[in-house]
Structures are given as C-alpha cells and as structure tokens.
Design an enzyme around this catalytic site. Structure first.
Site, mmCIF file in Angstrom:
data_model
loop_
_atom_site.group_PDB
_atom_site.id
_atom_site.type_symbol
_atom_site.label_atom_id
_atom_site.label_comp_id
_atom_site.label_asym_id
_atom_site.label_seq_id
_atom_site.Cartn_x
_atom_site.Cartn_y
_atom_site.Cartn_z
ATOM 1 N N ASP A 44 0.917 -1.266 -0.016
ATOM 2 C CA ASP A 44 -0.037 0.066 -0.104
ATOM 3 C C ASP A 44 0.954 1.171 -0.186
ATOM 4 O OD1 ASP A 44 -2.570 1.463 0.463
ATOM 5 O OD2 ASP A 44 -1.366 2.209 2.104
ATOM 6 N N TYR A 49 3.051 9.702 -0.667
ATOM 7 C CA TYR A 49 3.967 9.227 -0.029
ATOM 8 C C TYR A 49 5.296 9.628 -0.447
ATOM 9 C CZ TYR A 49 0.381 6.610 2.347
ATOM 10 O OH TYR A 49 -0.912 6.107 2.977
ATOM 11 N N LYS A 74 -2.812 5.723 -4.045
ATOM 12 C CA LYS A 74 -4.008 6.641 -3.772
ATOM 13 C C LYS A 74 -3.694 7.790 -4.517
ATOM 14 C CE LYS A 74 -3.571 4.744 0.962
ATOM 15 N NZ LYS A 74 -2.214 4.684 0.973
ATOM 16 N N HIS A 107 -7.580 9.506 -1.784
ATOM 17 C CA HIS A 107 -6.722 9.400 -0.456
ATOM 18 C C HIS A 107 -7.761 9.905 0.830
ATOM 19 C CE1 HIS A 107 -2.345 9.741 1.074
ATOM 20 N NE2 HIS A 107 -3.324 9.375 2.053
#
Ligand SMILES: NC(=O)c1ccc[n+]([C@@H]2O[C@H](COP(=O)([O-])OP(=O)(O)OC[C@H]3O[C@@H](n4cnc5c(N)ncnc54)[C@H](OP(=O)(O)O)[C@@H]3O)[C@@H](O)[C@H]2O)c1
Length: 290
Positions: A44, A49, A74, A107
C-alpha cells in the site's frame, strides 16, 4: 503467506499488505523487496508518500512476478477532478513502472469542494471500465461521505481505508462500510504512537493485548493483526525492519477466541480523526510528473 479477501467485484486482495507511509524513499526499495521475499503479496503506497518509484523498484528487485503482487495506491487531493484523476493514474503507473494498478483509491474526501471528490471518483470509474485498474475505492470516508458518493456515482467502492486499531475501533464506520458492501481496510493497524487525552500511548504496549500475546507466544503486533484478519479486515502494517516485516505477516498459525476478540474491541478510547467533518487539507503536497 497471507489469507486473501474477496472484494465486492470478485477481485482477490491479500489481507495483509506492507504500508510505506513515512518510509523514506531511500529505505522503500529494501522494505518492499524484503516484504515480497518473505511472502507479502500486497503493498500500500500513495502518490502523496512520494515513494511510488521506489515501490516499483522494490517489486522488480524482488523477482516476484508483477501479476503476483497486489499494488494499491492513492490519488492525492491536489489531483482531484475527472481529467486530473485520469492523469494521476498515468503518473502513478509510470512511477510504479506498471501498466495496471490493482486498487486505486481516493486518499480522502475533499469536504470543502466535494464536487471535485465526486469528479475524481468518476475518473476512477472510467479507469475501472477501461481495465487500467482492477478495483477502486476510497480512504478516510465517513458514512455521510459514502452516502453522497453512492448517490452520485455508480460503482460501490471496493475498500474504505480508515484509521483502525484497538484504541480506535471505528465500530460505526465499520458497520457503515459493511452495510454498503465496502471492505474495511485498517491504516495504522497496530496503532503507531498516538496521543490519547494528552498521554502518548500505543496499543503495542497495552497490558490486555500483552496478556493475550503471552498466551500464544506471539507479539502484541501479531495479536492486533490477527484481530483484524479474524474480524474480516485488511491491514497494512508499516515497518522498515526485516524482523518486524516478517513478524507482521506471521499471524496465520494461531487463532484468537471470541472472548479475546471482544476484549480487544473493548480497548477503544476514541478517534483521532473525525472523517465526516475534518478537512485534512493538502499539507502543501503537490504530485510531480513521473
Ligand atoms: N489512508 C491514510 O490516510 C493513511 C494514513 C496513515 C497510514 N496509512 C497506511 O497505513 C500504513 C500503516 O500505518 P502507520 O504506518 O501509520 O502505522 P502502523 O503500521 O500501525 O505502525 C507503524 C509503526 O509501528 C512500528 N512497527 C511496525 N511493526 C512493528 C512491530 N512488529 N513491533 C513494534 N513496532 C512495529 C513501525 O516502526 P519501524 O518502521 O521502525 O519498524 C512504525 O513506527 C501506512 O504505511 C500507510 O500505508 C494510510
């Protein structure tokens, strides 16, 4: 190896995946490679990120075939909107080095301009219809967000990824997901370190969880992950340490009894996030081109 869950469109998803939030890019390749080598088949990540490239590199270095790895990522809110979300897929796929993403989720809702959230989700529906993604979903959506989404779109999200651990058990949101046919996926599944009523506490050191862990010769993290799996959830624990990455997947050789599950359910303290009202904002994160 890990058990699999069946999403509402029939796609199989390994119940436990490796999370990589706050894993620095320099450590992400090794963490992902290690996880796949020791049996994980689900990772994930998220555009926000800023480590999708390294996730892709870790998968390639592991030698595990692409089709055997479930990749979840996401779309960040600065990319919300129909066309923007189609482009967000292109950016993520390129960074990951794949043609298809297994699960692409929003997200978080964008409460201030929810119309943009809806348009973004319609973009996900297009990607699903085109076969660019195998499943679509959401994260950090409260029941009111879900109802608005379901009223205005066609595909029921496969997953709602929410904060969920013994100190924040999210009973209402879990029920809201279940009744709508949405699988609950736990972020911060072993609690990390959070503030509760001014105290810094972690379920990793909770005495009740420790007592149960001692009974089975397991760690508190393993008990919590077993609790998620037995209650039918997906969980995506993050670690950059090989021994913990191994430990967090090693939860399929014991079973908690009903009383132990209820004891862990009873540890709930309260939410750190009110998903239906909180506007997370963008944290100033902008997603660059691949
Ligand atoms: N959708 C969202 O808004 C959202 C928000 C947050 C997180 N997430 C996702 O959920 C994933 C997990 O959440 P999280 O990282 O916040 O929390 P978490 O997985 O519950 O906890 C991670 C923390 O626990 C430590 N840890 C890992 N395994 C351990 C073990 N066996 N024993 C003791 N400590 C252990 C890790 O340290 P080391 O790395 O040093 O081992 C890290 O500090 C993220 O990586 C991300 O993929 C999503």
């Amino acid at each position: 190896m890990t058990d699999s869950l069946t999403l509402n469109n029939g796609v199989l998803m390994p119940a436990i995946g490796l999370g990589v939030y706050q894993t620095p890019p320099a450590e992400t390749v090794t963490a992902v490679q290690t996880a796949l080598e020791v049996g994980y088949r689900h990772v994930d990540t998220a555009a926000a990120y800023l480590n999708e490239r390294e996730v892709g590199e870790g998968i390639r270095r592991s030698g595990v075939a692409r089709e055997d790895v479930f990749i979840e990522t996401k779309v960040w809110i600065t990319d919300y909107g129909y066309d923007q979300t189609l482009h967000a897929f292109e950016k993520s796929a390129k960074k990951l080095g794949v043609d298809q993403i297994d699960l692409l989720i929003l997200h978080q809702a964008y409460p201030a301009i929810f119309d943009k959230t809806i348009e973004a989700y319609k973009g996900l529906e297009r990607l699903l219809a085109d076969g660019a993604v195998r499943a679509i979903g959401v994260s950090n959506f409260g029941p009111n967000h879900l109802d608005r989404l379901l009223n205005e779109t066609s595909v029921v999200p496969a997953v709602n990824q929410i904060e969920l651990h013994p100190y924040n058990t999210r009973a209402e949101e879990r029920a809201a997901n279940a009744v709508r046919g949405i699988l609950t996926q736990a972020w911060s599944p072993i609690g990390g370190v959070r503030h509760y009523n001014g105290d810094e506490k972690s379920p990793l050191t909770d005495p009740t969880v420790q007592t149960i862990a001692d009974r089975y010769g397991k760690s508190t993290a393993q008990v919590m992950l077993r609790w998620h799996v037995q209650e039918g959830r997906s969980a995506i624990p993050k670690s950059v340490h090989r021994e913990r990455i191994i430990e967090n997947l090693d939860v399929f050789d014991f079973a908690l009894n009903d009383d132990e599950l209820r004891q862990i359910d009873g540890l709930h303290i309260g939410g750190t996030v009110d998903t239906d009202t909180l506007d997370f904002g963008s944290f100033g994160i902008e997603i660059d081109e691949a």
